[in-house]
Design a protein around this motif. Structure first.
Motif, PDB file in Angstrom:
ATOM      1  N   LEU A   1      20.329 -12.521  46.680  1.00 27.83           N
ATOM      2  CA  LEU A   1      20.803 -13.427  45.635  1.00 27.83           C
ATOM      3  C   LEU A   1      21.845 -14.334  46.263  1.00 27.83           C
ATOM      4  CD1 LEU A   1      21.036 -14.390  42.672  1.00 27.83           C
ATOM      5  CD2 LEU A   1      22.778 -12.614  42.364  1.00 27.83           C
ATOM      6  N   ILE A   2      21.604 -15.634  46.177  1.00 29.78           N
ATOM      7  CA  ILE A   2      22.554 -16.603  46.714  1.00 29.78           C
ATOM      8  C   ILE A   2      23.102 -17.394  45.539  1.00 29.78           C
ATOM      9  CG2 ILE A   2      22.921 -18.508  48.309  1.00 29.78           C
ATOM     10  CD1 ILE A   2      20.328 -17.652  49.708  1.00 29.78           C
ATOM     11  N   LYS A   3      24.396 -17.276  45.312  1.00 32.86           N
ATOM     12  CA  LYS A   3      25.045 -18.064  44.274  1.00 32.86           C
ATOM     13  C   LYS A   3      25.518 -19.357  44.935  1.00 32.86           C
ATOM     14  CE  LYS A   3      26.171 -14.211  41.312  1.00 32.86           C
ATOM     15  NZ  LYS A   3      27.158 -13.620  40.406  1.00 32.86           N
ATOM     16  N   VAL A   4      25.075 -20.472  44.371  1.00 32.52           N
ATOM     17  CA  VAL A   4      25.264 -21.759  45.033  1.00 32.52           C
ATOM     18  C   VAL A   4      25.887 -22.811  44.117  1.00 32.52           C
ATOM     19  CG1 VAL A   4      23.263 -21.372  46.535  1.00 32.52           C
ATOM     20  CG2 VAL A   4      22.971 -22.663  44.418  1.00 32.52           C
ATOM     21  N   GLU A   5      26.465 -23.802  44.759  1.00 33.57           N
ATOM     22  CA  GLU A   5      26.788 -25.056  44.097  1.00 33.57           C
ATOM     23  C   GLU A   5      25.616 -25.972  44.413  1.00 33.57           C
ATOM     24  OE1 GLU A   5      29.601 -28.942  44.778  1.00 33.57           O
ATOM     25  OE2 GLU A   5      30.321 -27.012  45.508  1.00 33.57           O
ATOM     26  N   GLN A   6      24.826 -26.314  43.397  1.00 28.84           N
ATOM     27  CA  GLN A   6      23.654 -27.155  43.599  1.00 28.84           C
ATOM     28  C   GLN A   6      24.086 -28.610  43.599  1.00 28.84           C
ATOM     29  OE1 GLN A   6      20.182 -26.317  44.139  1.00 28.84           O
ATOM     30  NE2 GLN A   6      20.343 -28.459  44.693  1.00 28.84           N
ATOM     31  N   VAL A   7      24.110 -29.223  44.757  1.00 27.72           N
ATOM     32  CA  VAL A   7      24.463 -30.633  44.870  1.00 27.72           C
ATOM     33  C   VAL A   7      23.273 -31.462  44.407  1.00 27.72           C
ATOM     34  CG1 VAL A   7      25.121 -32.465  46.482  1.00 27.72           C
ATOM     35  CG2 VAL A   7      26.033 -30.142  46.768  1.00 27.72           C
ATOM     36  N   GLY A   8      23.519 -32.427  43.544  1.00 27.12           N
ATOM     37  CA  GLY A   8      22.432 -33.268  43.043  1.00 27.12           C
ATOM     38  C   GLY A   8      21.783 -32.733  41.789  1.00 27.12           C
ATOM     39  N   ASN A   9      22.106 -31.496  41.408  1.00 27.38           N
ATOM     40  CA  ASN A   9      21.602 -30.877  40.180  1.00 27.38           C
ATOM     41  C   ASN A   9      20.078 -30.782  40.126  1.00 27.38           C
ATOM     42  OD1 ASN A   9      22.349 -29.465  37.854  1.00 27.38           O
ATOM     43  ND2 ASN A   9      21.946 -31.232  36.555  1.00 27.38           N
ATOM     44  N   VAL A  10      19.401 -30.850  41.270  1.00 31.50           N
ATOM     45  CA  VAL A  10      17.945 -30.696  41.331  1.00 31.50           C
ATOM     46  C   VAL A  10      17.623 -29.656  42.392  1.00 31.50           C
ATOM     47  CG1 VAL A  10      15.754 -31.813  41.905  1.00 31.50           C
ATOM     48  CG2 VAL A  10      17.482 -33.073  40.609  1.00 31.50           C
ATOM     49  N   ALA A  11      16.998 -28.561  41.978  1.00 29.73           N
ATOM     50  CA  ALA A  11      16.621 -27.519  42.929  1.00 29.73           C
ATOM     51  C   ALA A  11      15.115 -27.480  43.167  1.00 29.73           C
ATOM     52  CB  ALA A  11      17.094 -26.150  42.442  1.00 29.73           C
ATOM     53  N   CYS A  12      14.331 -27.902  42.184  1.00 32.41           N
ATOM     54  CA  CYS A  12      12.867 -27.794  42.259  1.00 32.41           C
ATOM     55  C   CYS A  12      12.249 -29.022  42.919  1.00 32.41           C
ATOM     56  CB  CYS A  12      12.313 -27.623  40.839  1.00 32.41           C
ATOM     57  SG  CYS A  12      10.529 -27.331  40.805  1.00 32.41           S
ATOM     58  N   HIS A  13      11.182 -28.784  43.679  1.00 29.05           N
ATOM     59  CA  HIS A  13      10.482 -29.901  44.327  1.00 29.05           C
ATOM     60  C   HIS A  13       9.826 -30.850  43.316  1.00 29.05           C
ATOM     61  CE1 HIS A  13       7.014 -27.283  43.627  1.00 29.05           C
ATOM     62  NE2 HIS A  13       6.276 -28.358  43.799  1.00 29.05           N
ATOM     63  N   THR A  14       9.729 -30.414  42.044  1.00 24.07           N
ATOM     64  CA  THR A  14       9.156 -31.286  41.001  1.00 24.07           C
ATOM     65  C   THR A  14      10.177 -32.280  40.466  1.00 24.07           C
ATOM     66  OG1 THR A  14       9.776 -29.808  39.183  1.00 24.07           O
ATOM     67  CG2 THR A  14       7.628 -29.411  40.244  1.00 24.07           C
ATOM     68  N   GLY A  15      11.443 -32.094  40.857  1.00 24.01           N
ATOM     69  CA  GLY A  15      12.514 -32.941  40.342  1.00 24.01           C
ATOM     70  C   GLY A  15      13.291 -32.289  39.210  1.00 24.01           C
ATOM     71  N   ALA A  16      12.874 -31.101  38.801  1.00 22.26           N
ATOM     72  CA  ALA A  16      13.573 -30.370  37.736  1.00 22.26           C
ATOM     73  C   ALA A  16      14.801 -29.662  38.309  1.00 22.26           C
ATOM     74  CB  ALA A  16      12.643 -29.347  37.091  1.00 22.26           C
ATOM     75  N   ARG A  17      15.735 -29.359  37.446  1.00 21.59           N
ATOM     76  CA  ARG A  17      16.940 -28.637  37.869  1.00 21.59           C
ATOM     77  C   ARG A  17      16.582 -27.249  38.384  1.00 21.59           C
ATOM     78  NH1 ARG A  17      21.327 -25.428  35.043  1.00 21.59           N
ATOM     79  NH2 ARG A  17      23.004 -25.499  36.556  1.00 21.59           N
ATOM     80  N   SER A  18      15.691 -26.556  37.682  1.00 17.61           N
ATOM     81  CA  SER A  18      15.271 -25.210  38.032  1.00 17.61           C
ATOM     82  C   SER A  18      13.759 -25.166  38.186  1.00 17.61           C
ATOM     83  CB  SER A  18      15.701 -24.233  36.919  1.00 17.61           C
ATOM     84  OG  SER A  18      15.085 -22.968  37.101  1.00 17.61           O
ATOM     85  N   CYS A  19      13.281 -24.311  39.046  1.00 18.60           N
ATOM     86  CA  CYS A  19      11.831 -24.114  39.187  1.00 18.60           C
ATOM     87  C   CYS A  19      11.261 -23.321  38.014  1.00 18.60           C
ATOM     88  CB  CYS A  19      11.536 -23.371  40.489  1.00 18.60           C
ATOM     89  SG  CYS A  19      11.924 -24.310  41.975  1.00 18.60           S
TER      90      CYS A  19
END
Length: 121
Positions: A93-111
């Protein structure tokens, strides 16, 4: 988290992790501010070490068979705030600061945006 703190002594826990037959372990990235599960990816020993050395998430791309620095091309990097493993030692489990607020390759915040309806009746 920098290379000066990565000694053999303080990295012995990596040897106790339960990697699969391909040398990979599941890694969940979670937003450290609000707890949103952002994504799941795979890590190997090299990506774990690179993550700890740089303070930014690195994963192993199974499709490209190469190390992957999250956000290297998009700018949506994940700055690591905490790095944990579970009681069975088979998930990270990696707790992160998500820079850009987009983590998913679809452009969504979350997958994790596909909702399944459950009818308990």
């Amino acid at each position: 988290m920098n290379s000066n703190t990565l000694t053999n002594e303080n990295l012995l826990w990596i040897e106790g992790l339960k990697f699969n037959a391909r040398g990979l372990i599941a890694a969940i990235a979670q937003d450290e501010r609000d707890g949103t599960v952002l994504m799941m990816a795979w890590m190997n020993r090299e990506s774990i070490l690179r993550t700890l050395e740089t303070g930014e998430a690195h994963y192993w791309s199974r499709s490209r068979a190469e190390l992957w620095h999250k956000g290297a091309t998009s700018g949506n990097v994940q700055k690591v705030k905490q790095f944990l493993y579970d009681c069975d030692r088979d998930t990270i489990l990696i707790k992160v600061e998500q820079v850009g607020n987009v983590a998913c390759h679809t452009g969504a915040r979350s997958c994790f945006f596909n909702l399944v309806s459950i009818d308990p009746g």
